[in-house]
Every structure is written in C-alpha cells, then in structure tokens.
Design a protein around this motif. Structure first.
Motif, short mmCIF file in Angstrom:
data_model
loop_
_atom_site.label_atom_id
_atom_site.label_comp_id
_atom_site.label_asym_id
_atom_site.label_seq_id
_atom_site.Cartn_x
_atom_site.Cartn_y
_atom_site.Cartn_z
N MET A 83 -40.09 65.69 -102.54
CA MET A 83 -40.13 65.54 -104.01
C MET A 83 -40.90 66.65 -104.71
SD MET A 83 -40.84 61.46 -104.02
CE MET A 83 -39.59 60.29 -103.50
N GLY A 84 -41.63 67.44 -103.96
CA GLY A 84 -42.36 68.53 -104.60
C GLY A 84 -43.33 69.17 -103.63
N GLY A 85 -43.79 70.37 -103.95
CA GLY A 85 -44.69 71.08 -103.05
C GLY A 85 -43.90 71.87 -102.02
N THR A 86 -44.64 72.58 -101.16
CA THR A 86 -43.95 73.43 -100.18
C THR A 86 -44.46 73.18 -98.77
OG1 THR A 86 -45.55 75.18 -100.55
CG2 THR A 86 -43.48 75.34 -101.77
N ILE A 87 -43.55 73.40 -97.83
CA ILE A 87 -43.89 73.38 -96.41
C ILE A 87 -43.48 74.73 -95.87
CG2 ILE A 87 -43.55 72.24 -94.19
CD1 ILE A 87 -42.46 69.80 -95.79
N THR A 88 -44.44 75.43 -95.24
CA THR A 88 -44.15 76.75 -94.69
C THR A 88 -44.42 76.73 -93.21
OG1 THR A 88 -45.16 77.52 -96.73
CG2 THR A 88 -44.52 79.20 -95.16
N PHE A 89 -43.52 77.31 -92.43
CA PHE A 89 -43.73 77.40 -91.00
C PHE A 89 -43.54 78.84 -90.57
CE2 PHE A 89 -42.34 77.13 -86.53
CZ PHE A 89 -43.42 76.45 -86.01
N ASP A 90 -44.57 79.41 -89.95
CA ASP A 90 -44.48 80.78 -89.46
C ASP A 90 -44.07 81.73 -90.60
OD1 ASP A 90 -44.95 82.39 -87.38
OD2 ASP A 90 -43.04 82.08 -86.35
N GLY A 91 -44.58 81.45 -91.79
CA GLY A 91 -44.30 82.33 -92.92
C GLY A 91 -43.01 82.05 -93.66
N GLU A 92 -42.17 81.11 -93.13
CA GLU A 92 -40.91 80.81 -93.81
C GLU A 92 -40.97 79.44 -94.47
OE1 GLU A 92 -37.09 81.92 -91.68
OE2 GLU A 92 -38.56 81.93 -90.06
N LYS A 93 -40.36 79.34 -95.64
CA LYS A 93 -40.32 78.05 -96.31
C LYS A 93 -39.31 77.13 -95.62
CE LYS A 93 -39.69 76.69 -100.71
NZ LYS A 93 -39.34 76.83 -102.13
N ILE A 94 -39.75 75.94 -95.22
CA ILE A 94 -38.83 75.02 -94.55
C ILE A 94 -38.78 73.68 -95.28
CG2 ILE A 94 -39.16 76.05 -92.26
CD1 ILE A 94 -40.92 73.52 -91.65
N SER A 95 -39.24 73.67 -96.54
CA SER A 95 -39.42 72.40 -97.27
C SER A 95 -38.25 71.44 -97.18
CB SER A 95 -39.71 72.68 -98.74
OG SER A 95 -40.70 73.64 -98.86
N THR A 96 -37.02 71.94 -97.29
CA THR A 96 -35.88 71.01 -97.38
C THR A 96 -34.82 71.28 -96.31
OG1 THR A 96 -34.89 72.49 -99.00
CG2 THR A 96 -36.13 70.63 -99.86
N LEU A 97 -35.24 71.87 -95.20
CA LEU A 97 -34.27 72.15 -94.14
C LEU A 97 -33.87 70.87 -93.42
CD1 LEU A 97 -35.39 75.45 -92.35
CD2 LEU A 97 -33.76 75.12 -94.22
N ALA A 98 -32.62 70.85 -92.92
CA ALA A 98 -32.15 69.72 -92.11
C ALA A 98 -32.81 69.79 -90.73
CB ALA A 98 -30.64 69.79 -91.96
N PRO A 99 -32.92 68.64 -90.04
CA PRO A 99 -33.61 68.59 -88.75
C PRO A 99 -33.15 69.66 -87.76
CG PRO A 99 -32.97 66.38 -89.41
CD PRO A 99 -32.43 67.31 -90.45
N GLU A 100 -31.84 69.84 -87.69
CA GLU A 100 -31.33 70.82 -86.73
C GLU A 100 -31.89 72.22 -86.98
OE1 GLU A 100 -27.07 71.27 -86.94
OE2 GLU A 100 -27.17 72.95 -85.55
N ARG A 101 -32.07 72.55 -88.28
CA ARG A 101 -32.60 73.88 -88.63
C ARG A 101 -34.09 73.96 -88.35
NH1 ARG A 101 -29.76 76.04 -92.89
NH2 ARG A 101 -31.02 77.90 -92.59
N VAL A 102 -34.80 72.83 -88.59
CA VAL A 102 -36.24 72.81 -88.34
C VAL A 102 -36.51 73.04 -86.85
CG1 VAL A 102 -38.33 71.42 -88.47
CG2 VAL A 102 -36.62 71.25 -90.29
N ILE A 103 -35.68 72.39 -86.01
CA ILE A 103 -35.83 72.55 -84.56
C ILE A 103 -35.65 74.01 -84.17
CG2 ILE A 103 -34.67 72.08 -82.37
CD1 ILE A 103 -34.24 69.24 -83.38
N ARG A 104 -34.67 74.66 -84.78
CA ARG A 104 -34.42 76.07 -84.46
C ARG A 104 -35.60 76.97 -84.81
NH1 ARG A 104 -29.06 77.32 -83.25
NH2 ARG A 104 -27.67 75.54 -83.51
N LYS A 105 -36.41 76.54 -85.78
CA LYS A 105 -37.58 77.35 -86.15
C LYS A 105 -38.69 77.24 -85.10
CE LYS A 105 -36.04 78.46 -90.29
NZ LYS A 105 -35.48 79.81 -90.46
#
Lengths: 377, 234
Positions: free
Chosen positions: B56-78
């Motif tokens: 609903m708001g704010g950001t989630i960053t992983f390893d310098g990349e924004k992953i706030s609204t990625l689907a699970p399959e994409r999050v796993i790939r990160k």
C-alpha cells in the motif's frame, strides 16, 4: 486420526460378526445384497445355465470400452478440478465439441473430393454426406481416423484454453461456486452453438463393415471389432502418458504441487499461471480425444452425447476420489461395467440408474471415494 | 546500503491495512529477528516482501533494486527464499520432489545444492522417496527450509520455524538456523519464541500493532526491562 481409525478397525475385526452387524447395519445390508447378487450370478452362470459366459463376456467388453472413454474424460475433469478447484460443468460439452471437431476432420480426410468440403467438415450437417458411404474405419481409412483423433484433442485443448482466458480466468478468485455456475452457462452456450453449427440430428459415422474378431468364450464367442481395439489402445496409451507426465516431468510435478497447495506453489517460485494453462491444454486434449473415441465406439454422433455422459463422468471421478487421476480411470471402468452388467438383472433403460446407485453405495461406505487422499499422484 | 531495506512500508490484505510505516533492514549475512505480540503484522512483513500481501505504500529494496511489488517468482530470482509457517511442504510429493520444486526456476535440478541440503539435513536423504505429508512436524520444517535453500539464496525469510515443534526439536531447529546463517545466508525470522530468537540473532525488531516499537541488538532488547515486561512475559 490415522491411529484411532486403525485401532477402530482392529477392534471391529476382533469383535464377533453378530455385534458387527448390529453396529454397522448399513455395511451389513450392503454386504448381504452384494452376496445375493454375486450368488445369483454364479448360480445362473454355472448351475442353471441361465446366463452364458459369452453373453457376460460381451457385456463386460462393452462395459470396459465405455468405462475407458468415461475414465479418459474423467482424468481431464479431475485434473482441472484438483488444480483449479472447481467442478467444470461445461466439461461434457467439451467432449461433444471434441467429437464434432475431430469427426469433421475425419470426414474431410476420408471424403475429400467426394463431397463439398464444408459439408464434410460439419460432419454432414448440410445433408448429402453419410458416414457409411465414406466407409470410415480404422482399417479402411486409417489416416482419416488418426488425424481426426489427434485434431479432436488439439482443438478441444484450444477451446478449453480459450474459454479459460475469456471467461473463467477473470472469475478465478471468486471461488468454486460462482465458477461452477458460470460453467453451467458455458455448457448451455456451447451445446447450442454446436447444435446450430452441426444441427441436431443423430447420424451414423462409421463404415458398416468393421473387421470383427471372435474371441472364444466357453459357450460361444465375444465379438471384438477393430474400433474396440483402437479405444483400448488409445485410452491405455493416453493414461500411461498422463501418468508419465505427472510422475516424471517437471511440469507434471508442478501440477501435483499446485493440486496439493496452490499458495505454497506460488511462493516456491512455480509459475502457477503457466501450470494452469498446461492443465487446460492437457485436460482439454484428453477430453476431446475421449469424445472422438466415444463416437468411434458408438458409431453415431449427436449434439448431446457429451452432456449425457457428463453425469457418468462425474460419478466416475467422485467414485474414484475426486482429484485422483487413477481414481478417475478406475471409477470410469467400474461405472462402465456396472452400466453393462446390470443389464443381466434389470432392463437396459435402468442401466444408468444402477450406475448412480452403485456410486451412492460406494460413497456411503467410503465417503471420500475409493482413492481418497491420493490427489493426482 | 543494506541487503534488504524496508522503508516506511504500508501493507495488508485487500482493504485491510496491517502495517503502518514499518522500517527494517537486513545486512549481508546478518541474522535479524522480528518479535512482537500476536496480530502485530510480523508475518505480513514477510508476505509483503514476497509479493503475496497487498503493498500500500513505501518501498522495499533488495541488493539495490526496488522489489516492492514484484510477483513471488521474480522475488525468488533476485535471491530471496521464503519458508511459510504452516502447510509448508507439498504433502503428496516425495521429499526429493519437494526439493526439486524449490529449484523450479532453473532448467535442471542443481545437484550440488541438493547435495548440500542432504548434508545439512541427513534425515531428508534417508526419507528421499517418502511423501512429504508423512514426515513428522520437525522433518517437514527441515524439508521446507531445504526447499528454500535449493537456490542458494542470499536471504531467507523464516516464518515461525519453531511453531508446533516439540521442545527438544525447537533447540535443534534454532541450531540449524544458526548454521545456515554461519554459512553466509542472511536470515530474517519471525518468532513466537521471542527469548530464544533474540538470544541468537544479531539484531531484533519489536513490532506492535503494525508499527516499529523497538529495535537494536538482540541481547540488548532481551535485557531491556520494559520490553521484558511488555512482550517477553517477565
């Protein structure tokens, strides 16, 4: 739960037969009725001779054929049920669609040049084309039959996918009941589109001259024709294929994983949407082929064949334990055999009733079906 | 910059907001625990990182990349693995098939990773052909962790790994988590067993009603009178 049920079973066995009868009146009555029927069967067959081995064999063969077609359609239904969580009532009309689409191609290949091609493709809907004249059979026109069979699968897979993308997909989050009701609507729409395109007449499809082999039975022979063998070989091959798909391939394992727990499949990184797509493709193809085989075996086609078969397919799937593909096959064969063998005792018109009665009886004893708990695997 | 950075995160399910401006960070190879009362939104943090709650708001960053609204399959790939709390094995798939599913995004089963998982959890190799659903609770938890390790992730999200386990297994489970962390995988763990979690982790967050309440090194949270009294039961 497992432990208590095992204990309960152990105790039941330990007790005397009489108290078992008192505690489990239903099972006792069913067992007595079953024994009476079996006894009557054995006496008629061996003692009085009122029933011939060849006669029983012929009924059993017909039952097996019918059961294999029902089982094949059941595998398709069961796959979409366990992976997508909804009972697809349009499944019966997918069977009909597969039958018409496939037989249209068979007519076209067999009768190319002999009649107007649109008429051939519409399985003779416009008149002037008759299956018997085209001489269609696996031995007479093998290419036409094989191509029709394959395309029945391919086109029905396409239809299943199209309906999913166009209608079911947007409703998938609404739950099983809205989807079920939608699928009833799809069933009617599809059935009458088929009726409009291919017309409502019942027509013969195959050559009147199909090679038949007489299998010796003790007091006569059992007629098995070439198309029986085609149904047997195709159904067994496809079922083995599905078994291989589910047990050995990555896609098949992902299908089983999704049937088990869709949310977990999602967070494990399984591309669930792609698995859904393939489920429709595989389930649709099996269904279409079952429709083609049904017509090959019955030798007639009409726009209601799938709808009429649907309740039997549902019974087979429920009987086997919904979600289990092996249960669907097994349930299909049981339903098929019941339909035919019940004719020994009751008029043919009641055959369907006997199949449903058997389903109810089995569910009373095993409420989750014969293969309960072995979902898909 | 941290490996995982959660910044002013609002999230929930559908229209229901659970998290309200949560900030969190996990460094490379760090071991971070989230504790707090029931309904504080601990699991929701993980589910939002993994793309299965409503962002609903704010950001989630992983390893310098924004992953706030990625689907699970994409999050796993990160490079993030997730072990949900309940129902975390495929019960009709064999142990080996469960592990294979963990590496679904790869073309072939990574034999080296499978070997490592079997070395880490020898019981899984013993039970390789057995159906997931027939394993005990502790073994299922190990299988779920093993599955998440199949892609050798940089960060693993563990949702209550000790839930429902017998006391002696709880200890074993925490040791396994320590080992995974010692071998270089960062851990973000939600735990009901707050004392044990805070004792073992590098840093901890206390989440209350969807908001950060306290954070700091695990031991110092454990020593804080106020936190002990309010959240750790004395």
């Amino acid at each position: 739960m497992v432990i208590t049920s095992v204990l309960a079973r152990g105790q039941t066995v330990a007790r005397s037969g009489l108290s078992t009868a008192v505690e489990k009146p239903l099972e006792t009555v069913l067992a007595v009725v079953g024994l009476l029927i079996a006894g009557d069967f054995v006496v008629a067959l061996l003692v009085t001779g009122g029933l011939g081995f060849a006669e029983v064999g012929q009924l059993a063969k017909n039952g097996l054929m019918r059961g294999l077609v029902i089982g094949l359609a059941g595998v398709g239904l069961s796959m979409t049920y366990s992976i997508l969580n909804f009972a697809n009532f349009s499944h019966g009309d997918y069977i009909t669609f597969g039958a018409f689409a496939g037989w249209g191609v068979t007519y076209l290949v067999a009768g190319f040049g002999e009649a107007d091609w649109t008429n051939l493709l519409l399985v003779g809907a416009g008149g002037g084309v008759y299956g018997a004249q085209l001489g269609i059979s696996i031995t007479g026109t093998p290419l036409a039959v094989v191509v029709g069979l394959v395309l029945a699968g391919a086109t029905t897979a396409g239809l299943a996918l199209l309906v999913d993308r166009g209608i079911y997909k947007s409703m998938r989050d609404a739950g099983g009941i809205p989807l079920l009701i939608t699928s009833v609507g799809v069933a009617f729409a599809l059935r009458y589109v088929i009726a409009l395109s291919y017309n409502q007449s019942v027509r013969g499809t195959t050559s009147t001259d199909i090679p038949t082999y007489q299998l010796p039975a003790i007091d006569g022979t059992i007629g098995v024709n070439a198309h029986d063998l085609v149904v047997l070989a195709s159904a067994v091959a496809l079922m083995l294929g599905v078994h291989f798909l589910l047990q050995r391939t990555k896609l098949g394992k992902a299908m089983r994983a999704m049937a088990d727990n869709e949310d977990l499949a999602l967070v494990t990184g399984i591309p669930t949407e792609r698995v859904v797509t393939w489920t429709w493709v595989v389930g649709g193809a099996l269904t279409g082929v079952s429709g083609f085989l049904l017509v090959l075996w019955r030798e007639t086609i009409n726009f209601r064949i799938g709808w009429v078969l649907l309740l039997l397919v549902f019974s087979a799937v429920i009987l086997g334990g919904i979600g289990s593909i092996y249960g669907a096959i097994f349930g299909g064969v049981i339903i098929g055999l019941t339909l035919e063998l019940s004719q020994i005792w009751i008029p043919t018109d009641f055959a369907r009733a006997s199949a449903f009665a058997l389903m109810i009886v089995i569910l009373l004893v095993r409420p989750k079906g014969l293969f309960a708990g072995r979902s898909t695997a | 910059m941290s490996l995982l950075e959660i910044d002013d995160l609002d999230a929930g399910y559908g229209d229901l907001q659970i998290l309200d401006g949560v900030d969190m960070a996990v460094d490379d190879e760090e071991y971070v625990a989230i504790v707090g009362p029931n309904g504080a939104g601990k699991s929701t943090v993980m589910r939002t990182v993994f793309g299965i709650a409503t962002h609903m708001g704010g950001t989630i960053t992983f390893d310098g990349e924004k992953i706030s609204t990625l689907a699970p399959e994409r999050v796993i790939r990160k490079g993030i693995g997730y072990v949900p709390q309940d129902d975390n094995v495929f019960s009709s798939l064999s142990v080996r098939e469960n592990l294979e599913m963990g590496a679904y995004i790869l073309d072939d089963v990574p034999e080296a990773a499978l070997r490592e998982v079997y070395d880490r959890f020898p019981i899984l190799e013993e039970r390789e052909g057995q159906k997931g659903g027939t394993l005990s609770g502790g073994q299922q938890q190990m299988l779920a962790m093993g599955r998440a390790l199949m892609l050798d992730p940089d960060l693993i999200l563990l949702d209550e790994p000790s839930a429902g386990l017998a006391p002696d297994l709880v200890e074993e489970m925490f040791e396994k988590v320590d080992q995974i962390n010692d071998d270089g995988t960062a851990i973000l763990m939600v735990e009901q067993n707050a004392k044990e979690a805070l004792r073992r982790c590098d840093r901890g967050y206390v989440l209350v009603q969807g908001q950060n309440r306290y954070d700091g090194p695990g031991e110092s949270l454990l020593d804080d009178e106020q936190i002990r009294r309010d959240f750790l039961g004395g």
